[in-house]
Scaffold this motif. Structure first.
Motif, PDB file in Angstrom:
ATOM      1  N   GLN A 244       0.865  -1.185   0.000  1.00 10.02           N
ATOM      2  CA  GLN A 244       0.000   0.000   0.000  1.00 10.02           C
ATOM      3  C   GLN A 244       0.899   1.231   0.000  1.00 10.02           C
ATOM      4  O   GLN A 244       1.343   1.694   1.042  1.00 10.02           O
ATOM      5  CB  GLN A 244      -0.920  -0.006   1.225  1.00 10.02           C
ATOM      6  N   ASN A 246       0.404   4.467  -0.896  1.00 10.38           N
ATOM      7  CA  ASN A 246      -0.162   5.783  -0.593  1.00 10.38           C
ATOM      8  C   ASN A 246       0.375   6.849  -1.555  1.00 10.38           C
ATOM      9  O   ASN A 246       0.863   7.898  -1.152  1.00 10.38           O
ATOM     10  CB  ASN A 246       0.125   6.187   0.858  1.00 10.38           C
ATOM     11  N   SER A 291      -3.192   2.340  -9.305  1.00 10.85           N
ATOM     12  CA  SER A 291      -2.432   3.522  -8.904  1.00 10.85           C
ATOM     13  C   SER A 291      -2.708   4.693  -9.827  1.00 10.85           C
ATOM     14  O   SER A 291      -2.987   4.501 -11.015  1.00 10.85           O
ATOM     15  CB  SER A 291      -0.928   3.199  -8.922  1.00 10.85           C
ATOM     16  N   ASN A 425      -7.870   1.727  -6.093  1.00  8.02           N
ATOM     17  CA  ASN A 425      -7.382   3.043  -5.678  1.00  8.02           C
ATOM     18  C   ASN A 425      -8.588   3.897  -5.317  1.00  8.02           C
ATOM     19  O   ASN A 425      -9.287   4.397  -6.202  1.00  8.02           O
ATOM     20  CB  ASN A 425      -6.579   3.708  -6.794  1.00  8.02           C
ATOM     21  N   GLY A 427      -8.173   6.526  -3.312  1.00  5.39           N
ATOM     22  CA  GLY A 427      -7.595   7.748  -2.771  1.00  5.39           C
ATOM     23  C   GLY A 427      -8.226   9.014  -3.289  1.00  5.39           C
ATOM     24  O   GLY A 427      -8.280  10.030  -2.581  1.00  5.39           O
ATOM     25  N   ASN A 458      -4.252   1.427  -2.997  1.00  3.78           N
ATOM     26  CA  ASN A 458      -3.214   2.455  -2.972  1.00  3.78           C
ATOM     27  C   ASN A 458      -3.145   3.156  -1.626  1.00  3.78           C
ATOM     28  O   ASN A 458      -2.066   3.367  -1.074  1.00  3.78           O
ATOM     29  CB  ASN A 458      -3.472   3.476  -4.088  1.00  3.78           C
ATOM     30  N   SER A 459      -4.315   3.525  -1.096  1.00  3.92           N
ATOM     31  CA  SER A 459      -4.332   4.348   0.119  1.00  3.92           C
ATOM     32  C   SER A 459      -5.210   3.770   1.212  1.00  3.92           C
ATOM     33  O   SER A 459      -5.495   4.442   2.192  1.00  3.92           O
ATOM     34  CB  SER A 459      -4.810   5.766  -0.234  1.00  3.92           C
ATOM     35  N   PHE A 478      -4.642   6.076   4.132  1.00  2.22           N
ATOM     36  CA  PHE A 478      -3.728   7.159   3.800  1.00  2.22           C
ATOM     37  C   PHE A 478      -2.406   7.074   4.566  1.00  2.22           C
ATOM     38  O   PHE A 478      -1.892   8.058   5.088  1.00  2.22           O
ATOM     39  CB  PHE A 478      -4.411   8.519   3.979  1.00  2.22           C
ATOM     40  N   THR A 479      -1.898   5.847   4.631  1.00  2.00           N
ATOM     41  CA  THR A 479      -0.571   5.598   5.177  1.00  2.00           C
ATOM     42  C   THR A 479       0.112   4.566   4.283  1.00  2.00           C
ATOM     43  O   THR A 479      -0.539   3.796   3.595  1.00  2.00           O
ATOM     44  CB  THR A 479      -0.625   5.049   6.614  1.00  2.00           C
ATOM     45  N   GLN A 480       1.437   4.572   4.308  1.00  2.00           N
ATOM     46  CA  GLN A 480       2.180   3.509   3.644  1.00  2.00           C
ATOM     47  C   GLN A 480       2.109   2.260   4.526  1.00  2.00           C
ATOM     48  O   GLN A 480       2.239   2.348   5.741  1.00  2.00           O
ATOM     49  CB  GLN A 480       3.628   3.921   3.433  1.00  2.00           C
TER      50      GLN A 480
END
Length: 530
Positions: A244, A246, A291, A425, A427, A458-459, A478-480
Motif C-alpha cells: 500500500q 499511498n 495507482s 485506488n 484515494g 493504494n491508500s 492514507f498511510t504507507q
C-alpha cells in the motif's frame, strides 16, 4: 382498522397517519438507515429502521403521494450515504462546495426513483388487500434493488451491505448474493411493522413466525457453509506481499516524482519480502495496487527493466496495474503479472469501467461529449476473464469498482479461480466512508463465492478477507503499509450463487410481477363490473 382487510382510500386516509407525520416517519426511517452504514456503522438499525417507512407506504395512498414519499426516502438515504462523491468535485475539479453539493442532487434524484417505485408498488397492493400487503415488501424491495443495478449499473449500498462486517449474518449470500441479505433485513422490518399494526394474536403470531424464519435461514447458512479457514497456517502456500504505497492523487506526472514513487513501491516490496520464508514451494507474489501513477508496462522500457530485475533478483512474481494499448487503438486499464523470470505471464483488462471516470456513457455525436472524454479519459473495456497463476492455485484479479459488480467475481470463480484479488485506488475520494463501503462490497464477493479475497489498495483499506467474510489485518487509510499473508486454499466446491447467479432475485421479481399484475386485473374487473 385491521391490517388484513381492504379499505377504500378515503376511509384509509381518515383513519391513517396525518400528512406531516407521514413525512416525518419517512425522513426518520431514511436517517436510521444512513446510520447503519459506514462510517456510522450502527448496523442493527437496518433491521428496524425501515419499519416507519413501511407503516406509511403499506397503506392505500394516491399514486403521486406514494411516489413522492418513496423518492424522499431514497433521496435522503443515497445523499446521506454517498455524499463523498462531492470530494473529487471539490478537490480535483475545483468546483465550489456551494455548487458541488447541489450538483450531487442530480444523480441522487435518479437513483431515488427506485425506492419511489417500491413505495408506489407496495401502496398499490395495500389498496387491494390492506396492510397485509406489507408481507410482499421483501420481494418488492429486492426487485427494485435489482432494477436499480440493471438500469444504472450500480448496486452501491444495497441494504444487505450494512451487515458486511458481521460474518454470521451474511452467509445467506452464498445462496442469493447481497439480495438475500437485503431480503432478510426487509423481512425483519416487516415483522416489526406487523407487530405495530396488528396487536391481535394473529398479527403477533405472524411477526414471531417471520423472525423465527429469519433465524433459521441465517443459522442454516452459517452452519451449512464453509469452515473457518485460518490465514496464518504455516503450511499454507503461496505467500502474497500486499503493498500500500499511498501515492498522492496529484503531482505524480513529474518524471522525478514518478521515479521516487516507483522506488517507494520497490522499497515496500523489499520490506515485505524480508518477512517471507524462503522455503515456500509455491513461491511469493508481490501485489501492487491500482495507482494514479499511470504505469505503462508495455510502453516504458525503464519500468520493464526495473520490475523484471526486481522479480529475478528476489525470486518473486509481481502483479501490477498498467495502462496497456488496446487492439482498436484505445487503452485498457489492466492488471499484469510478471513471473520470477521477468516475463509477463498473464494480463487482465478491466471489463466494467467507471462511468464518468474511465469512460463517458454519452454518444460521441452529442455536443460536448468529446470534451468530457478529454477530461475523464476514454478507456476500452476488456472482454476476457483471464485467470492468473498463484503458485499451484489460480487467481481471479479484478480492478477497483469491479468489486461492486457481483458478476465479475462470480465469473472468475465459475471459471476456476481458487482465490480472488481486488486491486483498487480509492484515494481520489478522500478519507470518507467510501473506503469501508467499498470494502463491504469485497466482503460480499468473498462470501458469495466461498473464496478468500485479497484486497490491495493504494491508500487503504487493504485487507485479507476469508471465505466466510471475516476481515483480517486491515490497513489504516492514507498511510504507507505492507502486509504479508499466506493464502489457504479455499473450498474446491462452488456455492449455489456461483453456479446459478441471481436466480433468487429473478424469482422475487417474477413473484412481484404476479402480485402487481393481479392488482391491475382486479382494477379492470371492477371497472367492467361497474
Amino acid at each position: 382498522m385491521t391490517p388484513y382487510r381492504k379499505l377504500p382510500v378515503a376511509t384509509a386516509a381518515r383513519a391513517g397517519i396525518p400528512m406531516l407525520a407521514e413525512t416525518s416517519l419517512v425522513i426518520a426511517s431514511a436517517l436510521l438507515l444512513i446510520l447503519s452504514f459506514p462510517n456510522f456503522e450502527l448496523w442493527p438499525l437496518a433491521w428496524i429502521g425501515l419499519a416507519p417507512f413501511l407503516m406509511v407506504v403499506a397503506r392505500p395512498l394516491k399514486a403521486g403521494r406514494a411516489l413522492l414519499l418513496g423518492w424522499l426516502w431514497g433521496a435522503i438515504f443515497f445523499y446521506g450515504t454517498c455524499w463523498w462523491l462531492t470530494y473529487p468535485m471539490i478537490h480535483y475539479a475545483h468546483i465550489s462546495a456551494r455548487l458541488a453539493y447541489p450538483l450531487l442532487l442530480l444523480p441522487i434524484a435518479l437513483v431515488a426513483l427506485f425506492p419511489a417505485g417500491f413505495s408506489w408498488l407496495l401502496s398499490r397492493l395495500g389498496a387491494q388487500i390492506g396492510f397485509g400487503a406489507v408481507l410482499a415488501a421483501p420481494l418488492l424491495w429486492v426487485t427494485c434493488e435489482w432494477a436499480r443495478y440493471a438500469v444504472t449499473g450500480q448496486l452501491w449500498n444495497a441494504l444487505g451491505y450494512a451487515q458486511a462486517f458481521h460474518p454470521s449474518l451474511i452467509q445467506p449470500a452464498r445462496w442469493g448474493g447481497v439480495y438475500a441479505v437485503s431480503f432478510l433485513i426487509l423481512t425483519a422490518n416487516v415483522a416489526l411493522t406487523l407487530a405495530f399494526l396488528d396487536r391481535r394474536v394473529k398479527g403477533l403470531a405472524v411477526s414471531v413466525a417471520l423472525l423465527v424464519a429469519i433465524l433459521l435461514v441465517i443459522g442454516a447458512a452459517r452452519f451449512g457453509g464453509t469452515r473457518n479457514p485460518e490465514i496464518h497456517q504455516p503450511e499454507a502456500v503461496p505467500m502474497v506481499i500486499a503493498v500500500q504505497p499511498n501515492v498522492p492523487m496529484e503531482g505524480s506526472d513529474d518524471p522525478a516524482a514518478m521515479e521516487q514513487l516507483l522506488n517507494r513501491h520497490l522499497e515496500l516490496s523489499a520490506q515485505g519480502l524480508l518477512n517471507a520464508p524462503r522455503n515456500l514451494s509455491s513461491g511469493v507474489l508481490v501485489i501492487w495496487p491500482e495507482s494514479p501513477m499511470n504505469f505503462s508496462y508495455s510502453r516504458d522500457p525503464h519500468l520493464r527493466d526495473v520490475v523484471a530485475n526486481f522479480a529475478r533478483s528476489n525470486h518473486t512474481s509481481i502483479l501490477l496495474n498498467s495502462l496497456e494499448p488496446a487492439t482498436d487503438g484505445g487503452e485498457h486499464n489492466s492488471a499484469i503479472m510478471v513471473n520470477e523470470e521477468g516475463r509477463i505471464v498473464a494480463q487482465y483488462d478491466k471489463i466494467r469501467l467507471m462511468p464518468f471516470g474511465e469512460y463517458v456513457p454519452l454518444p460521441r455525436w452529442l455536443p460536448g461529449a468529446s470534451s468530457v472524454r478529454g477530461i475523464v479519459g476514454d478507456f476500452t473495456p476488456g472482454s476476457l476473464y483471464t485467470l492468473m497463476p498463484l503458485g499451484d492455485l489460480r487467481a481471479g484479479v479484478f480492478i477497483c469498482i469491479e468489486a461492486a459488480h457481483p458478476s465479475i467475481a462470480r465469473r472468475f470463480t465459475k471459471d476456476g479461480a481458487d482465490v480472488l484479488i481486488n486491486i483498487s485506488n480509492d484515494g481520489y475520494l478522500g478519507p470518507t466512508p467510501v473506503m469501508r463501503q467499498h470494502l463491504s462490497n469485497a466482503v460480499f464477493r468473498a462470501v458469495e463465492n466461498d473464496r478468500p479475497l485479497i484486497r490491495v489498495t493504494n491508500s487503504g483499506i487493504s485487507a485479507y478477507i476469508d471465505a466466510n467474510g471475516s476481515v483480517w489485518d486491515a490497513t489504516p487509510g492514507f498511510t504507507q503499509a505492507v502486509r504479508t499473508w499466506t493464502v489457504a486454499e479455499g473450498n474446491a466446491e462452488t456455492t449455489f450463487y456461483t453456479r446459478r447467479g441471481d436466480l433468487f432475485v429473478y424469482a422475487c421479481a417474477l413473484i412481484s410481477l404476479g402480485f402487481i399484475s393481479a392488482t391491475f386485473l382486479s382494477k379492470r374487473k371492477r371497472r367492467m363490473g361497474n
